[in-house]
Design a protein around this motif. Structure first.
Motif, PDB file in Angstrom:
ATOM      1  N   ARG A  25      41.439  56.446  69.894  1.00  0.00           N
ATOM      2  CA  ARG A  25      40.346  55.465  69.858  1.00  0.00           C
ATOM      3  C   ARG A  25      39.579  55.501  71.168  1.00  0.00           C
ATOM      4  NH1 ARG A  25      40.499  50.538  67.278  1.00  0.00           N
ATOM      5  NH2 ARG A  25      38.901  49.914  68.779  1.00  0.00           N
ATOM      6  N   GLU A  26      40.346  55.570  72.260  1.00  0.00           N
ATOM      7  CA  GLU A  26      39.700  55.550  73.582  1.00  0.00           C
ATOM      8  C   GLU A  26      38.782  56.762  73.728  1.00  0.00           C
ATOM      9  OE1 GLU A  26      42.972  55.152  73.032  1.00  0.00           O
ATOM     10  OE2 GLU A  26      42.619  52.953  73.066  1.00  0.00           O
ATOM     11  N   GLU A  27      39.313  57.936  73.365  1.00  0.00           N
ATOM     12  CA  GLU A  27      38.476  59.139  73.532  1.00  0.00           C
ATOM     13  C   GLU A  27      37.237  59.089  72.645  1.00  0.00           C
ATOM     14  OE1 GLU A  27      41.887  61.881  73.015  1.00  0.00           O
ATOM     15  OE2 GLU A  27      40.958  62.957  74.661  1.00  0.00           O
ATOM     16  N   MET A  28      37.415  58.495  71.448  1.00  0.00           N
ATOM     17  CA  MET A  28      36.274  58.470  70.518  1.00  0.00           C
ATOM     18  C   MET A  28      35.241  57.409  70.904  1.00  0.00           C
ATOM     19  SD  MET A  28      36.693  60.939  68.502  1.00  0.00           S
ATOM     20  CE  MET A  28      35.771  60.743  66.993  1.00  0.00           C
ATOM     21  N   MET A  29      35.528  56.676  71.976  1.00  0.00           N
ATOM     22  CA  MET A  29      34.508  55.739  72.497  1.00  0.00           C
ATOM     23  C   MET A  29      33.399  56.535  73.168  1.00  0.00           C
ATOM     24  SD  MET A  29      35.803  52.556  72.128  1.00  0.00           S
ATOM     25  CE  MET A  29      35.523  51.403  73.476  1.00  0.00           C
ATOM     26  N   ASN A  30      33.702  57.824  73.503  1.00  0.00           N
ATOM     27  CA  ASN A  30      32.671  58.698  74.084  1.00  0.00           C
ATOM     28  C   ASN A  30      32.606  59.971  73.249  1.00  0.00           C
ATOM     29  OD1 ASN A  30      30.967  60.333  75.492  1.00  0.00           O
ATOM     30  ND2 ASN A  30      31.913  59.989  77.502  1.00  0.00           N
ATOM     31  N   PRO A  31      32.049  59.874  72.042  1.00  0.00           N
ATOM     32  CA  PRO A  31      32.051  61.007  71.122  1.00  0.00           C
ATOM     33  C   PRO A  31      31.340  62.232  71.674  1.00  0.00           C
ATOM     34  CG  PRO A  31      30.664  59.235  70.267  1.00  0.00           C
ATOM     35  CD  PRO A  31      31.372  58.694  71.457  1.00  0.00           C
ATOM     36  N   TYR A  32      30.350  61.986  72.552  1.00  0.00           N
ATOM     37  CA  TYR A  32      29.617  63.144  73.088  1.00  0.00           C
ATOM     38  C   TYR A  32      30.542  64.024  73.926  1.00  0.00           C
ATOM     39  CZ  TYR A  32      25.861  66.058  74.660  1.00  0.00           C
ATOM     40  OH  TYR A  32      25.077  67.152  74.865  1.00  0.00           O
ATOM     41  N   SER A  33      31.406  63.364  74.692  1.00  0.00           N
ATOM     42  CA  SER A  33      32.348  64.111  75.540  1.00  0.00           C
ATOM     43  C   SER A  33      33.342  64.887  74.679  1.00  0.00           C
ATOM     44  CB  SER A  33      33.085  63.125  76.455  1.00  0.00           C
ATOM     45  OG  SER A  33      34.240  63.744  76.981  1.00  0.00           O
ATOM     46  N   VAL A  34      33.819  64.252  73.612  1.00  0.00           N
ATOM     47  CA  VAL A  34      34.762  64.940  72.698  1.00  0.00           C
ATOM     48  C   VAL A  34      34.069  66.140  72.085  1.00  0.00           C
ATOM     49  CG1 VAL A  34      36.095  64.707  70.573  1.00  0.00           C
ATOM     50  CG2 VAL A  34      36.043  62.819  72.212  1.00  0.00           C
ATOM     51  N   MET A  35      32.823  65.925  71.641  1.00  0.00           N
ATOM     52  CA  MET A  35      32.080  67.013  70.991  1.00  0.00           C
ATOM     53  C   MET A  35      31.889  68.183  71.953  1.00  0.00           C
ATOM     54  SD  MET A  35      28.185  67.081  69.499  1.00  0.00           S
ATOM     55  CE  MET A  35      27.464  67.082  71.122  1.00  0.00           C
ATOM     56  N   ALA A  36      31.482  67.866  73.194  1.00  0.00           N
ATOM     57  CA  ALA A  36      31.197  68.927  74.170  1.00  0.00           C
ATOM     58  C   ALA A  36      32.452  69.736  74.481  1.00  0.00           C
ATOM     59  CB  ALA A  36      30.627  68.310  75.433  1.00  0.00           C
ATOM     60  N   ARG A  37      33.588  69.043  74.618  1.00  0.00           N
ATOM     61  CA  ARG A  37      34.830  69.760  74.952  1.00  0.00           C
ATOM     62  C   ARG A  37      35.269  70.664  73.811  1.00  0.00           C
ATOM     63  NH1 ARG A  37      38.882  65.706  75.987  1.00  0.00           N
ATOM     64  NH2 ARG A  37      37.422  64.028  75.526  1.00  0.00           N
ATOM     65  N   ILE A  38      35.103  70.173  72.588  1.00  0.00           N
ATOM     66  CA  ILE A  38      35.498  71.005  71.437  1.00  0.00           C
ATOM     67  C   ILE A  38      34.556  72.206  71.321  1.00  0.00           C
ATOM     68  CG2 ILE A  38      35.732  71.115  68.923  1.00  0.00           C
ATOM     69  CD1 ILE A  38      36.327  68.099  68.958  1.00  0.00           C
ATOM     70  N   LYS A  39      33.284  71.936  71.516  1.00  0.00           N
ATOM     71  CA  LYS A  39      32.262  72.988  71.329  1.00  0.00           C
ATOM     72  C   LYS A  39      32.495  74.159  72.275  1.00  0.00           C
ATOM     73  CE  LYS A  39      28.272  74.132  69.249  1.00  0.00           C
ATOM     74  NZ  LYS A  39      26.944  73.502  69.094  1.00  0.00           N
ATOM     75  N   MET A  40      33.106  73.882  73.442  1.00  0.00           N
ATOM     76  CA  MET A  40      33.311  74.940  74.448  1.00  0.00           C
ATOM     77  C   MET A  40      34.474  75.870  74.087  1.00  0.00           C
ATOM     78  SD  MET A  40      31.055  74.766  76.624  1.00  0.00           S
ATOM     79  CE  MET A  40      31.675  75.776  77.970  1.00  0.00           C
ATOM     80  N   LEU A  41      35.280  75.478  73.102  1.00  0.00           N
ATOM     81  CA  LEU A  41      36.430  76.344  72.763  1.00  0.00           C
ATOM     82  C   LEU A  41      35.914  77.590  72.054  1.00  0.00           C
ATOM     83  CD1 LEU A  41      38.950  73.660  71.373  1.00  0.00           C
ATOM     84  CD2 LEU A  41      38.843  74.634  73.693  1.00  0.00           C
ATOM     85  N   THR A  42      36.307  78.750  72.549  1.00  0.00           N
ATOM     86  CA  THR A  42      35.868  80.019  71.943  1.00  0.00           C
ATOM     87  C   THR A  42      36.277  80.073  70.469  1.00  0.00           C
ATOM     88  OG1 THR A  42      36.119  81.083  74.080  1.00  0.00           O
ATOM     89  CG2 THR A  42      36.012  82.532  72.149  1.00  0.00           C
ATOM     90  N   GLY A  43      35.325  80.389  69.617  1.00  0.00           N
ATOM     91  CA  GLY A  43      35.636  80.486  68.193  1.00  0.00           C
ATOM     92  C   GLY A  43      35.144  79.286  67.405  1.00  0.00           C
ATOM     93  N   VAL A  44      34.766  78.233  68.111  1.00  0.00           N
ATOM     94  CA  VAL A  44      34.214  77.050  67.422  1.00  0.00           C
ATOM     95  C   VAL A  44      32.746  77.323  67.085  1.00  0.00           C
ATOM     96  CG1 VAL A  44      33.489  74.648  67.714  1.00  0.00           C
ATOM     97  CG2 VAL A  44      35.792  75.364  68.428  1.00  0.00           C
ATOM     98  N   VAL A  45      32.405  77.092  65.822  1.00  0.00           N
ATOM     99  CA  VAL A  45      31.021  77.303  65.363  1.00  0.00           C
ATOM    100  C   VAL A  45      30.237  76.002  65.488  1.00  0.00           C
ATOM    101  CG1 VAL A  45      29.607  77.921  63.378  1.00  0.00           C
ATOM    102  CG2 VAL A  45      31.782  79.109  63.793  1.00  0.00           C
ATOM    103  N   GLU A  46      30.797  74.883  64.981  1.00  0.00           N
ATOM    104  CA  GLU A  46      30.093  73.596  65.072  1.00  0.00           C
ATOM    105  C   GLU A  46      31.086  72.447  64.891  1.00  0.00           C
ATOM    106  OE1 GLU A  46      26.818  73.138  66.213  1.00  0.00           O
ATOM    107  OE2 GLU A  46      28.051  71.337  66.456  1.00  0.00           O
ATOM    108  N   VAL A  47      30.740  71.317  65.489  1.00  0.00           N
ATOM    109  CA  VAL A  47      31.614  70.145  65.510  1.00  0.00           C
ATOM    110  C   VAL A  47      30.996  69.024  64.677  1.00  0.00           C
ATOM    111  CG1 VAL A  47      32.804  68.485  67.028  1.00  0.00           C
ATOM    112  CG2 VAL A  47      32.314  70.806  67.832  1.00  0.00           C
ATOM    113  N   GLY A  48      31.800  68.349  63.877  1.00  0.00           N
ATOM    114  CA  GLY A  48      31.313  67.285  62.991  1.00  0.00           C
ATOM    115  C   GLY A  48      31.143  65.960  63.696  1.00  0.00           C
ATOM    116  N   LEU A  49      30.575  66.001  64.920  1.00  0.00           N
ATOM    117  CA  LEU A  49      30.168  64.776  65.623  1.00  0.00           C
ATOM    118  C   LEU A  49      28.672  64.893  65.869  1.00  0.00           C
ATOM    119  CD1 LEU A  49      33.059  64.375  68.241  1.00  0.00           C
ATOM    120  CD2 LEU A  49      32.550  62.858  66.312  1.00  0.00           C
TER     121      LEU A  49
END
Ligand code: DER
Length: 239
Positions: A191-215
């Motif tokens: 819940r705490e991390e999802m209070m800043n969805p942009y940060s979660v999205m950016a961190r996931i997006k940087m993982l090699t092999g990720v095409v797009e994030v559902g945020l």
């Protein structure tokens, strides 16, 4: 059912408030709420719709446009869209949303970004204060099949989404495959991390092999939710 009625309510209001005769290029999202959007647009009449083009966000969306006898267009021909209307899995107080429950969020995000106006329509279950509180199994992530194990490993050990998992199909042996031929991983965050969805999205997006994030962060101008009592709740982008 009350849920279907609330989807129709949201869809009808959104179309009535945002799809005018001057809107010619219209993006059509995916999921079970969007058919009511198309239903309402068809009700605007053949005369009006013959001069419009409808851009799909995937196979299901394309079939919906075709079966509704609306003109089908391609985002290659129409890179700028007047209005895109789409569903969502959850929408928070700032109109950030989780999308990808239907594994369509890559093309959905392309059309959301291409649109001058991006509108969300949903039933009351999607109307939340903070993301990750409703029924979603986490953040949907489209990944290239070659990299899915590495992305999972990084989600588990680097990003701390310990129960992130490959989305397995129900009517097919093996994983869900997107319209783009990729896999989907659902990754829960606190819940705490999802209070800043942009940060979660950016961190996931940087993982090699990720095409797009559902945020989808700060992309929608408005979100309409049908309620069980027949009312509609509207959330608008401030400013
Ligand atoms: O996958 C998506 O993002 C779709 O928009 C979808 O999640 C919305 O689902 P629904 O309209 O069937 O509730």
């Amino acid at each position: 059912s009350p849920i279907e009625q609330s989807k129709r309510l949201a869809a009808y209001i959104a179309v009535d408030k945002h799809i005018f005769p001057e809107h010619k290029i219209i993006g059509i999202g995916s999921g079970s709420t969007v058919p009511y959007v198309v239903e309402r647009i068809v009700q605007q009449g053949k005369e009006l719709n013959k001069d419009r083009v409808f851009i799909p966000t995937g196979f299901q969306s394309k079939e919906l446009i075709i079966s509704s006898n609306l003109n089908l267009g391609d985002v290659d021909q129409f890179p700028t869209i007047d209005v895109t209307i789409d569903g969502a899995d959850e929408v928070d107080l700032e109109l950030n949303c989780i999308k990808g429950g239907g594994a369509c969020h890559l093309r959905e995000k392309v059309l959301a970004e291409a649109a001058k106006t991006f509108i969300l329509v949903a039933d009351y279950r999607k109307n939340v204060e903070y993301l990750g509180t409703a029924f979603t199994p986490g953040v949907p992530i489209e990944v290239v099949p070659f990299a899915y194990a590495k992305v999972l490993q990084n989600l588990h050990h680097v990003l701390g989404s310990r129960t992130a998992a490959l989305r397995m199909a129900k009517a097919k042996a093996g994983p869900v495959v997107s319209d783009n031929g990729n896999f989907i991983i659902d990754a829960p965050f606190s819940r705490e991390e999802m209070m800043n969805p942009y940060s979660v999205m950016a961190r996931i997006k940087m993982l090699t092999g990720v095409v797009e994030v559902g945020l989808f962060c700060h992309m929608a101008q408005a979100a309409y939710f049908g309620n069980q009592d027949g009312s509609v709740t509207v959330k608008r982008m401030e400013g």
